[in-house]
Design a protein around this motif. Structure first.
Motif, short mmCIF file in Angstrom:
data_model
loop_
_atom_site.label_atom_id
_atom_site.label_comp_id
_atom_site.label_asym_id
_atom_site.label_seq_id
_atom_site.Cartn_x
_atom_site.Cartn_y
_atom_site.Cartn_z
N LYS A 49 -89.19 -8.19 -136.23
CA LYS A 49 -87.89 -8.86 -136.20
C LYS A 49 -88.04 -10.37 -136.18
O LYS A 49 -87.33 -11.09 -136.91
CB LYS A 49 -87.11 -8.39 -134.96
N ILE A 50 -88.95 -10.89 -135.36
CA ILE A 50 -89.13 -12.34 -135.24
C ILE A 50 -89.63 -12.93 -136.55
O ILE A 50 -89.16 -13.98 -136.99
CB ILE A 50 -90.08 -12.68 -134.08
N ILE A 92 -98.93 -15.80 -138.97
CA ILE A 92 -100.11 -14.96 -138.78
C ILE A 92 -100.63 -15.02 -137.35
O ILE A 92 -100.92 -14.01 -136.73
CB ILE A 92 -101.23 -15.39 -139.76
N ASN A 93 -100.73 -16.25 -136.81
CA ASN A 93 -101.39 -16.40 -135.52
C ASN A 93 -100.41 -16.50 -134.36
O ASN A 93 -100.49 -15.72 -133.41
CB ASN A 93 -102.27 -17.66 -135.55
N GLU A 94 -99.48 -17.44 -134.44
CA GLU A 94 -98.63 -17.70 -133.29
C GLU A 94 -97.70 -16.53 -132.99
O GLU A 94 -97.48 -16.17 -131.83
CB GLU A 94 -97.84 -18.99 -133.50
N ALA A 95 -97.14 -15.92 -134.04
CA ALA A 95 -96.26 -14.77 -133.82
C ALA A 95 -97.03 -13.61 -133.19
O ALA A 95 -96.56 -12.96 -132.25
CB ALA A 95 -95.63 -14.33 -135.14
N SER A 96 -98.25 -13.37 -133.69
CA SER A 96 -99.08 -12.28 -133.13
C SER A 96 -99.49 -12.59 -131.70
O SER A 96 -99.50 -11.71 -130.84
CB SER A 96 -100.32 -12.08 -134.01
N THR A 97 -99.85 -13.85 -131.44
CA THR A 97 -100.26 -14.24 -130.08
C THR A 97 -99.10 -14.08 -129.11
O THR A 97 -99.24 -13.53 -128.02
CB THR A 97 -100.75 -15.70 -130.07
N ALA A 98 -97.92 -14.58 -129.53
CA ALA A 98 -96.76 -14.54 -128.64
C ALA A 98 -96.31 -13.12 -128.35
O ALA A 98 -96.04 -12.76 -127.21
CB ALA A 98 -95.61 -15.35 -129.25
N LEU A 115 -93.55 -21.45 -131.80
CA LEU A 115 -92.83 -20.53 -132.69
C LEU A 115 -91.33 -20.76 -132.63
O LEU A 115 -90.66 -20.89 -133.67
CB LEU A 115 -93.16 -19.09 -132.27
N PHE A 116 -90.80 -20.85 -131.43
CA PHE A 116 -89.35 -21.02 -131.28
C PHE A 116 -88.89 -22.41 -131.72
O PHE A 116 -87.77 -22.58 -132.18
CB PHE A 116 -88.94 -20.77 -129.82
N THR A 117 -89.77 -23.40 -131.59
CA THR A 117 -89.44 -24.74 -132.09
C THR A 117 -89.21 -24.70 -133.59
O THR A 117 -88.26 -25.29 -134.12
CB THR A 117 -90.56 -25.74 -131.76
N THR A 118 -90.08 -23.96 -134.28
CA THR A 118 -89.93 -23.81 -135.73
C THR A 118 -88.68 -23.00 -136.07
O THR A 118 -87.93 -23.35 -136.99
CB THR A 118 -91.17 -23.11 -136.33
N MET A 119 -88.47 -21.92 -135.33
CA MET A 119 -87.30 -21.08 -135.59
C MET A 119 -85.99 -21.81 -135.33
O MET A 119 -84.96 -21.49 -135.93
CB MET A 119 -87.37 -19.81 -134.74
N ASP A 120 -86.04 -22.80 -134.44
CA ASP A 120 -84.83 -23.54 -134.09
C ASP A 120 -84.55 -24.72 -135.01
O ASP A 120 -83.57 -25.44 -134.81
CB ASP A 120 -84.92 -24.04 -132.64
N GLU A 121 -85.45 -24.92 -135.99
CA GLU A 121 -85.18 -25.99 -136.96
C GLU A 121 -83.87 -25.68 -137.69
O GLU A 121 -83.60 -24.53 -138.06
CB GLU A 121 -86.32 -26.08 -137.99
#
Length: 617
Positions: free
Chosen positions: A125-126, A155-161, A344-350
């Motif tokens: 979903k994210i 690839i990395n940040e979403a999987s890590t989070a 991740l959320f910083t990018t999503m909040d752009e």
């Protein structure tokens, strides 16, 4: 304007330097205050899967209780089997231990599987949400983030989070329950001894705080360094011909080695902190256990503690080591996950593209008017365009010429509102651009540029890209009009032939003709041609020009070109110099003026270019 390869490489280098110096990603003391919000946002994604999470937690409770059951069983076995020599212990003790082990194993599997299932669903979903936002970014955001940084987030940040969050939740719930259950057992057996174990708690807290601080710092820097490494790999992959022709192997290897070594150093620093935290915590904990053993032995010698009670207490205390170990290691995971989630959320909040208009444009005739239009790029020292005004009638062709960097591409990007004018207004059939929706505006526009974008699909799918209810016959007609039919007939799969990633299986001319066929099929009243023939050989250009002639017929066409031979027949030629219109008219009129256009014409067709003339142009 899009970043070129060198600019993107520069951006990557600057970000790498930023990591080395601390830069934007340096440690900030206030990050702890943001953690609750970050995890609250992550946990909010779990709401649709509440039942699955509850089921997983039920299994965790069972897992936690089994640890206490093992400690109690060991105490009973000591008293009845060894001290009282009860024969029945020969069968009930092994049976009970096996049953508890099976129960613990089954519950551990159940909780891990269910939480991982939820984690992957949330990850899906994210990533979809992030992609949905990214393709709707304004043009400025594509300059802000390099492609490698964006790829790293998927690839990395979403999987890590998300992957880390699932493990984090498992550990917090299961091991905390184990900790509570075992502490309860310890207090029930001997609360005084239990208080002795808490002597080391402040020291453990200090260790955990240090680990948390360092891991957070290195986690943020590692995310950036990984994105830079991916960007370097991507640039090398896309620029492999340039690397070979300029024998730049060592240069690229050195560049990659620098980014890779930075990632190695950061990873080792994080590993050193994490690796040190766990044994330090264990050492302090074991010191507490040693103190408890001494006190317990003194009580046993005084007759205040039975052997079974001591074994139960010691077993519970030793079993307590595992959850304490995991929870102490969890501190580093919290920092890494929060760093990844925050990025991740910083990018999503752009913000996505602004779409303030509420009017749906009808099918346009094609009249376009610029009135005192200006544009300044964010952070730029001067205007990219200043006081640009002209009027194009439906079906006319207007061409823009001038030196590189004069503002031609910026101007053409304002038409579909890739960039929004900072001054003035653009009108379409008399309707202000700022009042219409982006979707209805862009439905009126087709684009053919020198940088052809093809997707890893078939020829037919690329021609019909973004268009619904298109028949195969419509695609064939568009392909035929773009002089693609002879080429397509030679392919075994015809229109269904794959073009490869970015159209790698096709020549430059073939890719350009597919782009023209796409524009023909869209049948928009306004056409943008941005250096559409600049990178083609003479033979390809001949076919492309024939295709473009068909495409331009009956459409309002904006052309950006360096080759003046391709725009001599334009209804209006606009000469741009330093963001301003310095001349405007037809080819013959501009030549007669003997001004800037005539100068460009003479450089290309009459005079041999010299360094001074090129610079003056």
């Amino acid at each position: 304007m899009p970043l070129n390869a060198s600019a993107e490489a520069k951006a990557t280098a600057e970000q790498t330097i930023s990591v080395l110096q601390g830069g934007h990603y340096s440690w900030q003391k206030g990050w702890l205050k943001r953690i609750p919000g970050i995890y609250a946002r992550l946990l909010n994604y779990l709401v649709p899967y509440t039942k699955t999470v509850i089921a997983a937690m039920f299994f965790m409770v069972i897992t936690a209780l089994t640890s206490s059951m093992i400690a109690v069983l060991m105490g009973k076995l000591t008293d009845q089997g060894f001290y009282a020599k009860d024969v029945s212990a020969l069968w009930w003790a092994p049976a009970a231990l096996i049953a508890v082990a099976l129960l613990q194993g089954g519950s551990t599997f159940g909780s891990s599987y269910l939480l991982q299932k939820v984690s992957q669903q949330v990850l899906l979903k994210i990533r979809c949400e992030m992609f949905e936002k990214e393709i709707r970014w304004p043009a400025a955001n594509y300059q802000k983030y390099t492609s490698g940084i964006v790829m790293s987030k998927y690839i990395n940040e979403a999987s890590t989070a998300l992957g880390g969050a699932a493990q984090l939740l498992t550990t917090i719930v299961r091991d905390s329950l184990q900790l509570v259950a075992l502490l309860g057992l310890l207090i029930w057996h001997d609360w005084k001894l239990t208080l002795v174990t808490l002597v080391v708690a402040p020291l453990i807290a200090v260790i955990l705080r240090w680990v948390n601080k360092k891991t957070k710092k290195y986690g943020l820097q590692t995310q950036t360094a990984l994105g830079n490494m991916m960007n370097t790999v991507l640039e090398a992959y896309q620029g492999q011909r340039i690397i070979k022709i300029y024998d730049a192997y060592e240069k690229e290897q050195t560049r990659f080695r620098g980014v890779n070594e930075l990632l190695y150093k950061l990873s080792m620093r994080m590993q050193a902190v994490t690796a040190a935290g766990t044994p330090l915590t264990q050492f302090v904990t074991m010191a507490g256990v040693s103190i408890v053993v001494i006190v317990a032995l003194l009580q046993a010698q005084a007759g205040h503690l039975t052997l079974g009670d001591f074994i139960t207490f010691l077993s519970a205390l030793l079993l307590l080591m595992n959850p304490v170990k995991k929870l102490s290691a969890l501190n580093g995971s919290v920092a890494r996950i929060s760093a990844a989630a925050e990025s991740l959320f910083t990018t999503m909040d752009e913000a996505t593209e602004k779409d303030p208009g509420n009017m749906e444009l009808p099918r346009l005739l094609g009249g376009v008017r610029f009135e005192h239009v200006g544009y300044r790029y964010a952070g730029a020292g001067r205007q990219a365009l200043t006081d640009v005004s002209f009027d194009v009638k439906p079906g006319e062709t207007i061409a823009f010429v001038g030196a590189s960097g004069a503002g031609k591409t910026t101007l053409i990007n304002l038409v579909p509102r890739f960039w929004q004018p900072t001054e003035g207004e653009i009108y379409f059939d008399g309707i202000p651009q700022s009042t219409v929706t982006l979707k209805s505006l862009r439905q009126q526009i087709a684009l053919v540029s020198q940088d052809v974008v093809l997707f890893d699909d078939t020829i037919a799918a690329n021609i019909a890209y973004g268009m619904e209810n298109v028949s195969e016959e419509d695609i064939k007609q568009a392909a035929d009009a773009a002089y693609l039919t002879p080429f397509i007939r030679e392919l075994p799969e015809g229109l269904n032939s794959p073009v490869g990633p970015a159209g790698q299986k096709l020549s430059g001319g073939q890719k350009q003709r597919i782009s023209i066929a796409r524009a023909l099929l869209k049948n928009a009243p306004i056409l943008l041609l941005d250096e559409a023939t600049s990178a083609l050989d003479t033979e390809s250009e001949k076919y492309i020009q024939l295709s473009l002639d068909r495409l331009m017929k009956g459409r309002t066409t904006f052309v950006v070109a360096h080759r003046l031979s391709t725009i001599m027949g334009a209804d209006k030629i606009v000469v741009i110099k330093e963001g301003r219109i310095c001349e405007m008219g037809r080819h013959e009129e501009l030549l007669a003026k003997k001004g800037a256009y005539a100068h460009l014409y003479n450089i290309q067709f009459v005079q041999k270019p010299t360094e001074d003339k090129i610079q003056s142009a």
